[in-house]
Scaffold this motif. Structure first.
Motif: not given
Length: 395
Positions: A83-98
């Motif tokens: 993912e190139k967009r930092p904000a959306f990359r953060q969201v995806i990483e949060d989903l994985a952490d959940t």
């Protein structure tokens, strides 16, 4: 030294013996027992982290990975890396952490309401309950792709007239503010007090008002635009504008067809994914995009809650065409309501495509004619005194 610290029973885990890092990015670490969870540094974002098209691509990619047999957490890690967009990359990483911490995928989605709406979350939750996550993600991606396609076509039909209107307005402003005053000076010098033709007088008067009160005109337009924006955001203004939009001769029919396609596809996708019918109607009402259509869906929701079917109360609202309610009634009688709703959506998507093509072919010449008429009036108004001057000289 490391061995003594490991064998001592009361000593905490030494910093020299770190946990084995995960292969999917250095940000993810397993905390020690009793230690607080690591706080992820978040970037400051405004609005949605990703637009509708980007979310559609993400859903399609995740559906492909899950359908290929990859676990959701692993798929999210793969998508986060690319993912190139930092904000959306953060969201995806949060989903994985959940998911990594034992939560459900839908729980992680509901924690980001700006990115994932209720339709998205409830479809995923239904897929988790039924154990058909790959099917639900695939169905959700198809739904989003069709929604983006139909919305882009309707938007494209509005872009051309908007551009032509801006260009025509700019040309008319330049002519009235800079060109007409020059002709006015020439006319007063050469005609020596003779009255101007009525069309020329009107154009010159309008040009003088625009030139002498240019800042006032701009301020008036700004105040009018702000007032319209506030009126549009009010509840009464929204109802009025949505009522007008549905009754515009050509555009209203197009927008109604697009709204019907969105309603039937959303409703059918939710039912096919296992979402209860009352909850599906609530979600569909919130995503209808028009207040009056939402009111009709609300009537259906209340009647279904009392034990009625969908077709009869939908027909009583007088908004949906008879063909739509008849097909829904057949779908309820045969037990294939989701499939019937999808067929209705496909049919209306095709009608919207044809309507957009026809509307575009009509709008282009009409806007060119209006632009030519506006410029032509100014040109004729400037030439009429010249004709009078030529006549007087020849006499």
């Amino acid at each position: 030294m490391a061995k003594l610290s490991v064998r001592a029973p009361a000593a905490p885990a030494p910093a020299s013996v770190p946990a084995k890092p995960l292969a999917r990015g250095p940000k993810i670490a397993l905390p020690a027992a009793g230690a607080p969870a690591p706080v992820r540094r978040r970037s400051l974002t405004f609005g949605r982290p990703v637009n509708e098209k980007g979310l559609t691509v993400f859903t399609r990619q995740l559906a492909t990975l899950v359908k290929a047999g990859m676990p959701i957490m692993r798929g999210l890690e793969v998508l986060a890396r690319q993912e190139k967009r930092p904000a959306f990359r953060q969201v995806i990483e949060d989903l994985a952490d959940t998911i990594r911490s034992g939560g459900n995928f839908s729980d992680g989605l509901s924690a980001h309401p700006k990115t994932f709406d209720r339709l998205y979350v409830n479809m995923v939750r239904a897929g988790e309950a039924g154990g058909v996550m790959d099917t639900v993600l695939d169905r959700l991606s198809v739904f989003m792709e069709k929604a983006v396609k139909i919305r882009s076509k309707v938007t494209a039909a509005m872009v051309y007239p908007s551009i032509i209107s801006v260009v025509a307005g700019g040309i008319m402003t330049v002519l009235m503010v800079f060109v007409v005053p020059k002709f006015q000076e020439v006319f007063f010098t050469m005609l020596k007090g003779k009255p101007l033709p009525w069309l020329t007088s009107v154009v010159v008067a309008v040009a003088n008002v625009m030139r002498e009160n240019l800042l006032g005109v701009i301020a008036t337009l700004a105040i009018g635009g702000t007032a319209f924006w506030l009126f549009k955001r009010s509840r009464f203004g929204t109802r009025v504008l949505h009522w007008i939009v549905l009754r515009v001769p050509v555009l209203g029919d197009l927008l109604l067809k697009a709204a019907i396609a969105r309603f039937t596809r959303t409703f059918g996708t939710l039912l096919a994914s296992g979402v209860p019918i009352l909850q599906a109607l609530t979600i569909t009402r919130e995503t209808s995009g028009n207040v009056h259509i939402a009111d009709a869906i609300n009537v259906v929701h209340d009647r279904v809650k009392e034990g009625d079917n969908v077709a009869k109360p939908l027909e009583s609202t007088k908004i949906f065409p008879g063909m739509v309610t008849s097909m829904i009634e057949v779908g309820e009688e045969t037990g294939a309501l989701p499939d019937m709703l999808t067929r209705i959506a496909d049919n209306y998507d095709e009608e919207v495509d044809n309507a957009v093509a026809a509307l575009t072919s009509i709008i282009e010449p009409v806007m060119i004619v209006f632009m030519a008429v506006g410029v032509g009036i100014i040109v004729i108004a400037m030439f009429l005194p010249m004709i009078e001057l030529i006549k007087s000289l020849s006499a």
